[in-house]
Design a protein around this motif. Structure first.
Motif, PDB file in Angstrom:
ATOM      1  N   MET A   1       0.826  -1.182   0.000  1.00  0.00           N
ATOM      2  CA  MET A   1       0.000   0.000   0.000  1.00  0.00           C
ATOM      3  C   MET A   1       0.876   1.253   0.000  1.00  0.00           C
ATOM      4  O   MET A   1       0.519   2.239  -0.624  1.00  0.00           O
ATOM      5  CB  MET A   1      -0.948  -0.017   1.189  1.00  0.00           C
ATOM      6  CG  MET A   1      -2.033  -1.074   1.024  1.00  0.00           C
ATOM      7  SD  MET A   1      -3.136  -1.299   2.443  1.00  0.00           S
ATOM      8  CE  MET A   1      -3.755   0.310   2.726  1.00  0.00           C
ATOM      9  N   VAL A  14      -9.486  -7.243   2.987  1.00  0.00           N
ATOM     10  CA  VAL A  14      -8.517  -8.265   3.395  1.00  0.00           C
ATOM     11  C   VAL A  14      -9.174  -9.408   4.152  1.00  0.00           C
ATOM     12  O   VAL A  14     -10.226  -9.248   4.759  1.00  0.00           O
ATOM     13  CB  VAL A  14      -7.383  -7.665   4.271  1.00  0.00           C
ATOM     14  CG1 VAL A  14      -6.561  -6.680   3.474  1.00  0.00           C
ATOM     15  CG2 VAL A  14      -7.930  -7.034   5.530  1.00  0.00           C
ATOM     16  N   PRO A  16      -7.072 -11.637   6.577  1.00  0.00           N
ATOM     17  CA  PRO A  16      -5.735 -11.911   7.104  1.00  0.00           C
ATOM     18  C   PRO A  16      -5.419 -13.383   7.345  1.00  0.00           C
ATOM     19  O   PRO A  16      -4.318 -13.834   7.025  1.00  0.00           O
ATOM     20  CB  PRO A  16      -5.693 -11.123   8.411  1.00  0.00           C
ATOM     21  CG  PRO A  16      -6.710 -10.053   8.237  1.00  0.00           C
ATOM     22  CD  PRO A  16      -7.782 -10.652   7.378  1.00  0.00           C
ATOM     23  N   ALA A  21      -5.903 -10.446  -0.107  1.00  0.00           N
ATOM     24  CA  ALA A  21      -6.291  -9.038  -0.168  1.00  0.00           C
ATOM     25  C   ALA A  21      -6.891  -8.769  -1.541  1.00  0.00           C
ATOM     26  O   ALA A  21      -6.474  -9.366  -2.538  1.00  0.00           O
ATOM     27  CB  ALA A  21      -5.102  -8.124   0.078  1.00  0.00           C
ATOM     28  N   TRP A  23      -7.792  -5.535  -4.052  1.00  0.00           N
ATOM     29  CA  TRP A  23      -7.748  -4.107  -4.371  1.00  0.00           C
ATOM     30  C   TRP A  23      -8.838  -3.867  -5.394  1.00  0.00           C
ATOM     31  O   TRP A  23      -8.901  -4.558  -6.418  1.00  0.00           O
ATOM     32  CB  TRP A  23      -6.405  -3.738  -4.990  1.00  0.00           C
ATOM     33  CG  TRP A  23      -5.302  -3.569  -4.012  1.00  0.00           C
ATOM     34  CD1 TRP A  23      -4.882  -2.400  -3.464  1.00  0.00           C
ATOM     35  CD2 TRP A  23      -4.463  -4.587  -3.457  1.00  0.00           C
ATOM     36  NE1 TRP A  23      -3.831  -2.630  -2.607  1.00  0.00           N
ATOM     37  CE2 TRP A  23      -3.560  -3.963  -2.592  1.00  0.00           C
ATOM     38  CE3 TRP A  23      -4.389  -5.969  -3.626  1.00  0.00           C
ATOM     39  CZ2 TRP A  23      -2.590  -4.663  -1.892  1.00  0.00           C
ATOM     40  CZ3 TRP A  23      -3.439  -6.664  -2.922  1.00  0.00           C
ATOM     41  CH2 TRP A  23      -2.555  -6.019  -2.064  1.00  0.00           C
ATOM     42  N   TYR A  56     -15.051  -6.347  11.056  1.00  0.00           N
ATOM     43  CA  TYR A  56     -14.730  -7.585  10.362  1.00  0.00           C
ATOM     44  C   TYR A  56     -15.894  -8.545  10.497  1.00  0.00           C
ATOM     45  O   TYR A  56     -16.530  -8.612  11.552  1.00  0.00           O
ATOM     46  CB  TYR A  56     -13.479  -8.233  10.970  1.00  0.00           C
ATOM     47  CG  TYR A  56     -12.192  -7.678  10.422  1.00  0.00           C
ATOM     48  CD1 TYR A  56     -11.394  -8.460   9.604  1.00  0.00           C
ATOM     49  CD2 TYR A  56     -11.779  -6.387  10.708  1.00  0.00           C
ATOM     50  CE1 TYR A  56     -10.206  -7.962   9.085  1.00  0.00           C
ATOM     51  CE2 TYR A  56     -10.598  -5.882  10.199  1.00  0.00           C
ATOM     52  CZ  TYR A  56      -9.817  -6.670   9.385  1.00  0.00           C
ATOM     53  OH  TYR A  56      -8.653  -6.178   8.877  1.00  0.00           O
ATOM     54  N   TRP A  62     -11.886  -4.330   6.054  1.00  0.00           N
ATOM     55  CA  TRP A  62     -11.288  -3.324   5.170  1.00  0.00           C
ATOM     56  C   TRP A  62      -9.989  -2.803   5.762  1.00  0.00           C
ATOM     57  O   TRP A  62      -9.982  -2.237   6.845  1.00  0.00           O
ATOM     58  CB  TRP A  62     -12.263  -2.167   4.954  1.00  0.00           C
ATOM     59  CG  TRP A  62     -13.471  -2.596   4.197  1.00  0.00           C
ATOM     60  CD1 TRP A  62     -14.691  -2.924   4.728  1.00  0.00           C
ATOM     61  CD2 TRP A  62     -13.585  -2.765   2.790  1.00  0.00           C
ATOM     62  NE1 TRP A  62     -15.550  -3.300   3.726  1.00  0.00           N
ATOM     63  CE2 TRP A  62     -14.893  -3.199   2.520  1.00  0.00           C
ATOM     64  CE3 TRP A  62     -12.699  -2.597   1.726  1.00  0.00           C
ATOM     65  CZ2 TRP A  62     -15.343  -3.465   1.234  1.00  0.00           C
ATOM     66  CZ3 TRP A  62     -13.146  -2.862   0.444  1.00  0.00           C
ATOM     67  CH2 TRP A  62     -14.456  -3.286   0.204  1.00  0.00           C
ATOM     68  N   LEU A  63      -8.907  -2.994   5.040  1.00  0.00           N
ATOM     69  CA  LEU A  63      -7.625  -2.417   5.428  1.00  0.00           C
ATOM     70  C   LEU A  63      -7.630  -0.938   5.042  1.00  0.00           C
ATOM     71  O   LEU A  63      -7.155  -0.088   5.768  1.00  0.00           O
ATOM     72  CB  LEU A  63      -6.494  -3.165   4.743  1.00  0.00           C
ATOM     73  CG  LEU A  63      -5.088  -2.846   5.194  1.00  0.00           C
ATOM     74  CD1 LEU A  63      -4.928  -3.085   6.684  1.00  0.00           C
ATOM     75  CD2 LEU A  63      -4.094  -3.688   4.427  1.00  0.00           C
ATOM     76  N   GLU A  64      -8.174  -0.646   3.871  1.00  0.00           N
ATOM     77  CA  GLU A  64      -8.408   0.729   3.417  1.00  0.00           C
ATOM     78  C   GLU A  64      -9.903   0.803   3.147  1.00  0.00           C
ATOM     79  O   GLU A  64     -10.421   0.159   2.233  1.00  0.00           O
ATOM     80  CB  GLU A  64      -7.598   1.028   2.160  1.00  0.00           C
ATOM     81  CG  GLU A  64      -7.692   2.437   1.667  1.00  0.00           C
ATOM     82  CD  GLU A  64      -6.991   3.429   2.581  1.00  0.00           C
ATOM     83  OE1 GLU A  64      -7.385   4.597   2.575  1.00  0.00           O
ATOM     84  OE2 GLU A  64      -6.053   3.045   3.301  1.00  0.00           O
ATOM     85  N   LYS A  65     -10.605   1.542   3.965  1.00  0.00           N
ATOM     86  CA  LYS A  65     -12.072   1.567   3.902  1.00  0.00           C
ATOM     87  C   LYS A  65     -12.588   2.361   2.705  1.00  0.00           C
ATOM     88  O   LYS A  65     -11.977   3.353   2.308  1.00  0.00           O
ATOM     89  CB  LYS A  65     -12.633   2.184   5.182  1.00  0.00           C
ATOM     90  CG  LYS A  65     -12.313   1.368   6.395  1.00  0.00           C
ATOM     91  CD  LYS A  65     -12.785   2.057   7.637  1.00  0.00           C
ATOM     92  CE  LYS A  65     -12.369   1.212   8.834  1.00  0.00           C
ATOM     93  NZ  LYS A  65     -12.419   1.898  10.073  1.00  0.00           N
TER      94      LYS A  65
END
Length: 94
Positions: A1, A14, A16, A21, A23, A56, A62-65
């Protein structure tokens, strides 16, 4: 990222525990992602299970919301980040 940069990064989903992941990129990004061996490009219209932005669900989060702006990850930046020969600088994920 960090290789992509915040101005070219869109939502990142994501899972984990499964080391996965996703994108989100614009439709028609296949050519820009060619040669990025660690990426799999799925056809538009494919279903993707997404949890609410703030939590979650079943290991997905979401790692990047999503921000509601409609911005997606720049496919050229994503492809460049995963092409062979790219190396992480020491401490990139600390």
């Amino acid at each position: 990222m960090q290789r992509i940069g915040p101005d070219r990064l869109g939502p990142v989903l994501v899972h984990p525990s499964a080391d996965l992941a996703w994108w989100l990129v614009p439709c028609g990004s296949v050519e820009e992602l060619a040669g990025a061996d660690f990426l799999t490009v799925h056809a538009s219209g494919r279903s993707l299970r997404c949890p609410p932005a703030e939590r979650y669900v079943d290991g997905l989060g979401w790692l990047e919301k999503p921000a509601g702006s409609g911005r997606l990850t720049d496919p050229a930046a994503l492809g460049a980040a995963f092409r062979p020969g790219r190396r992480l600088r020491a401490g990139a994920f600390r």
